[in-house]
Design a protein around this motif. Structure first.
Motif, PDB file in Angstrom:
ATOM      1  N   ILE A   1      -6.578   2.038   5.992  1.00 60.22           N
ATOM      2  CA  ILE A   1      -5.810   2.284   4.774  1.00 60.22           C
ATOM      3  C   ILE A   1      -6.612   3.097   3.778  1.00 60.22           C
ATOM      4  O   ILE A   1      -6.127   4.089   3.226  1.00 60.22           O
ATOM      5  CB  ILE A   1      -5.356   0.949   4.152  1.00 60.22           C
ATOM      6  N   SER A   2      -7.842   2.710   3.539  1.00 56.55           N
ATOM      7  CA  SER A   2      -8.730   3.422   2.618  1.00 56.55           C
ATOM      8  C   SER A   2      -9.649   4.329   3.426  1.00 56.55           C
ATOM      9  O   SER A   2     -10.434   3.859   4.253  1.00 56.55           O
ATOM     10  CB  SER A   2      -9.554   2.410   1.813  1.00 56.55           C
TER      11      SER A   2
ATOM     12  N   ILE B   1      -1.373   7.673   3.733  1.00 61.14           N
ATOM     13  CA  ILE B   1      -2.733   7.195   3.578  1.00 61.14           C
ATOM     14  C   ILE B   1      -3.694   8.349   3.301  1.00 61.14           C
ATOM     15  O   ILE B   1      -4.782   8.137   2.771  1.00 61.14           O
ATOM     16  CB  ILE B   1      -3.184   6.404   4.812  1.00 61.14           C
TER      17      ILE B   1
ATOM     18  N   SER C   1       5.837   3.093   1.116  1.00 61.65           N
ATOM     19  CA  SER C   1       4.902   1.985   0.963  1.00 61.65           C
ATOM     20  C   SER C   1       5.033   1.077   2.175  1.00 61.65           C
ATOM     21  O   SER C   1       6.019   1.138   2.924  1.00 61.65           O
ATOM     22  CB  SER C   1       5.185   1.198  -0.325  1.00 61.65           C
TER      23      SER C   1
ATOM     24  N   HIS D   1       0.833  -1.191   0.000  1.00 64.21           N
ATOM     25  CA  HIS D   1       0.000   0.000   0.000  1.00 64.21           C
ATOM     26  C   HIS D   1       0.873   1.249   0.000  1.00 64.21           C
ATOM     27  O   HIS D   1       2.006   1.238   0.494  1.00 64.21           O
ATOM     28  CB  HIS D   1      -0.906   0.017   1.233  1.00 64.21           C
TER      29      HIS D   1
ATOM     30  N   SER E   1      -5.644  -3.614  -1.855  1.00 67.88           N
ATOM     31  CA  SER E   1      -4.842  -2.478  -2.307  1.00 67.88           C
ATOM     32  C   SER E   1      -5.741  -1.328  -2.737  1.00 67.88           C
ATOM     33  O   SER E   1      -6.812  -1.534  -3.308  1.00 67.88           O
ATOM     34  CB  SER E   1      -3.941  -2.897  -3.476  1.00 67.88           C
TER      35      SER E   1
END
Length: 532
Positions: free
Chosen positions: A47-48, A8, A317, A4, A324
Motif C-alpha cells: 500500500i505504501s 497506490i 478506495s 486506503h 492508512s
C-alpha cells in the motif's frame, strides 16, 4: 478495517509488475521516452510505496535519442528466481501507428541481486524473439519461457484489426537465445492481446492477458492449462476478471500482475485512469492529465480460478489491514548539494552530456542550457517530475541573466514536444533588460508566444496553477503577487501527437536552452515545489 486510497501509485505509472522477496515487495512501471528508465518502488505492505532507484540509469542500458512520444521503454515484467531479480522490457526506437510505422523491438532483460544498490542492474541481455510486453516464466524442470506480443506473420491486414497476439518460446536465459520457434498461444477477437503473464499455481498454469487495447475497452482475462505453457488453454467462466465502462469512476482497467503474500493471500495490481466530473458528467479519461496509474485489488480463488476485487469494479478506495497512508499534498526540493538529482526527476530522452550541477551554487540547481529547445525530439536541457495531483500549484524561483537573444530558462508543463506550455526569462529586445515569454500550444506542433518586460534583474518566481480543466502560468518579481497569463485548456494540453501516442502523463519541470547553441550563462533555480 482502515480505508486506503486507490491508486497506490498516482500519476504516470502504467503497466505495473511486481515481485516479492521475503517480506519485501518491489514494483516497476513503464517509462517510455524518459530517462532514467524503469523505476524501482519498494513496499512492505503493498500500500505504501517508496521510490528507491531505477533499473536503467546508464546510456549503455538505455540510449533514447529521437523516439516519438509513447516510444521508448514499454511494459516491464518483474521476476525473482534463485536469488536474482529480473526485469524484462523493450525499447521502441520507432513507433508511429498513424503512419503504420512499427519497428518491432527485440526486447531484453536486466538483473541484479541488490535492488537497493545504485547502478547495480546489469547491462541488457537481448532476446531473439521480437515484440513488446515481454514476460519470463520458469517451469519446474528449469526451462525458461519468453512470451511477447507482436503481429503474426499470417495476420490478414485487410481485417481492420491490429492482430496483436501472444507468442511464447523456450529460451536460453544466459544469452537470450531462442531455443524453439515462437508459438501463438492467444489471439483475441478484439485484435489486441497483450501484457501477458504466465504463473504456476498447484496443478495449473495460468495465462493472464490484457485485451481490447489500453483505452476504454481495456480488460483483463485469464486462461488455464494443466498441460503446459503452450496449452491448450481453458477460458475462465468469469472473464473478464476486471473491466470498466466510460461511466465508471475508475476506467481503462487492465494489464494486471499478481503476487502471493507470505501469508498465502493473493493481490493484484493493474493500470487504470481516473476521469473527472464536470457538472456531474464524466469527462473523457484522456482529458485527465495525470495519465495511467497503478491500482491494487484483492484476489481470491474459487474452483481453481482467480476472482479479482470480489468480482466488483475497481473503486477509488479499498479496505486493508495496514496503516492508512495520507495523500502527499506537498512536495519540495531545495536542491541540497549532491552529485545527482534526487529520485523522481526525469530527462526527456538520454542526455548526451551532463548539463546540471547541484554544487556550483549552494542550494541551487544550476542548468547550463544546451542547443535543443523544448520542441526538439532530442534531449533538451530539462528536468521533469510526474504530476501526481490534478489540482495544485507548481512553483520555482529563477536567477538568469542571459546576454544573448534566443537563450531562455524557465518552467514548463510538458506533454510531449508537440504539446507543452512554458514560461521563461529571456534577454530583452534592446539588450538592457529582460522579458518573460509565455509559450503555449494551440494545436499539436503549433505554438503562440506572449512577452512582457521585467522591471528588475533579480530573481523571478514562476508558477503553474493546475486544475482538472486547465493550466495557468504566471510570474512574479520581488515580493509582488503573481501576474497570470490566459489559461490553456486541458483539451489543448492533452491532444494526441501527430506521431507516436500519448501514453504518459503530464510532467512539470525546469529548463534552459540556447537556440542551436549553448547558453553561456547559467540558470539557477532555488527550489521546486508542488502544493496540492
Amino acid at each position: 478495517m482502515p480505508t486506503h486510497n486507490n491508486p497506490i501509485l498516482s500519476g504516470f505509472n502504467p503497466d505495473p509488475s511486481l515481485v516479492r522477496v521475503g517480506e519485501d515487495y518491489y514494483l516497476t512501471t513503464s517509462t517510455f521516452e524518459y530517462f532514467p528508465g524503469l523505476p524501482i518502488y519498494h513496499s512492505r505492505d503493498l500500500i505504501s510505496w517508496t521510490l528507491i532507484g531505477h533499473a536503467l540509469t546508464r546510456p549503455s542500458q538505455l540510449n533514447l535519442r529521437t523516439v516519438e512520444p509513447g516510444g521508448g521503454i514499454w511494459a516491464p515484467t518483474f521476476r525473482h528466481h534463485d536469488g536474482v531479480l529480473y526485469i524484462t522490457s523493450c525499447l521502441w526506437t520507432a513507433y508511429s501507428p498513424q503512419q503504420n510505422v512499427r519497428v518491432w523491438p527485440r526486447g531484453f532483460y536486466v538483473s541484479t541481486q541488490d535492488p537497493w544498490k545504485a547502478d547495480s542492474w546489469s547491462d541488457p541481455i537481448y532476446f531473439d524473439q521480437p515484440g513488446f510486453d515481454q514476460d519470463l516464466f520458469w517451469d519446474d524442470d528449469g526451462s525458461v519461457y519468453l512470451s511477447t506480443c507482436f503481429r503474426p506473420i499470417d495476420h490478414d491486414m485487410k481485417s481492420g484489426l491490429k492482430g496483436f497476439a501472444i507468442h511464447t518460446s523456450k529460451i536460453d536465459l544466459a544469452t537470450g537465445t531462442s531455443l524453439e520457434a515462437p508459438r501463438v498461444i492467444r489471439r483475441s477477437p478484439s485484435g489486441v492481446a497483450e501484457g501477458s503473464h504466465i504463473i504456476r499455481k498447484e496443478q495449473y498454469y495460468y495465462l493472464f492477458v490484457a485485451e481490447g487495447g489500453t483505452e476504454s475497452g481495456h480488460m483483463e482475462l485469464v486462461f488455464r492449462s494443466s498441460t503446459g505453457v503452450y496449452g491448450p488453454w481453458e477460458h475462465c467462466p468469469n472473464n473478464p476478471l476486471i473491466s470498466a465502462t466510460t461511466q465508471d469512476d475508475v476506467q481503462n482497467t487492465g494489464h494486471a500482475d499478481l503476487i502471493e503474500e507470505s501469508t498465502g493471500k493473493w493481490r493484484a495490481v493493474c493500470l487504470a485512469v481516473r476521469p473527472y466530473r464536470q457538472r456531474h458528467a464524466l469527462r473523457t479519461p484522456y482529458l485527465q492529465p495525470i495519465g495511467r496509474e497503478t491500482f491494487l485489488m484483492d484476489v481470491t480463488w474459487e474452483d481453481d480460478w482467480p476472482i479479482f476485487n470480489q468480482g466488483s469494479k475497481l473503486q477509488l478506495s479499498f479496505g486493508a489491514e495496514a496503516d492508512s497512508v495520507p495523500p502527499i499534498l506537498k512536495w519540495r526540493d531545495s536542491f541540497e548539494a549532491s552529485e545527482h538529482l534526487s529520485l523522481g526527476w526525469y530527462h526527456k530522452n538520454t542526455p548526451l552530456k551532463r548539463e546540471y550541477s547541484l554544487k556550483e551554487r549552494n542550494h541551487h540547481l544550476r542548468l547550463w542550457g544546451g542547443p535543443y529547445n523544448l520542441q526538439s525530439l532530442e534531449s533538451p536541457t530539462m528536468v521533469l517530475r510526474k504530476q501526481t495531483l490534478a489540482r495544485g500549484i507548481w512553483e520555482t524561483s529563477l536567477d538568469f541573466l542571459p546576454q544573448r537573444p534566443h537563450c531562455e530558462a524557465g518552467t514548463v508543463v510538458y506533454w510531449n514536444p508537440y504539446t507543452f506550455s512554458s514560461i521563461g526569462v529571456r534577454r530583452g529586445f534592446n539588450g538592457e533588460n529582460r522579458e518573460i515569454q509565455f509559450t503555449h500550444t494551440t494545436s499539436p506542433g503549433e505554438f503562440t508566444c506572449t512577452t512582457q518586460y521585467l522591471k528588475s534583474m533579480g530573481s523571478v518566481r514562476l508558477a503553474v496553477q493546475c486544475s482538472e480543466l486547465e493550466y495557468t502560468l504566471g510570474y512574479a518579481e520581488l515580493d509582488e503577487e503573481y501576474n497570470w497569463f490566459e489559461p490553456v485548456s486541458m483539451e489543448v494540453m492533452t491532444a494526441d501527437p501527430p506521431r507516436g501516442m500519448a501514453f504518459t502523463g503530464m510532467l512539470l519541470g525546469l529548463y534552459a536552452f540556447g537556440e542551436l547553441q549553448r547558453c553561456l550563462e547559467p540558470a539557477d533555480f532555488a527550489f521546486a515545489a508542488f502544493t496540492g
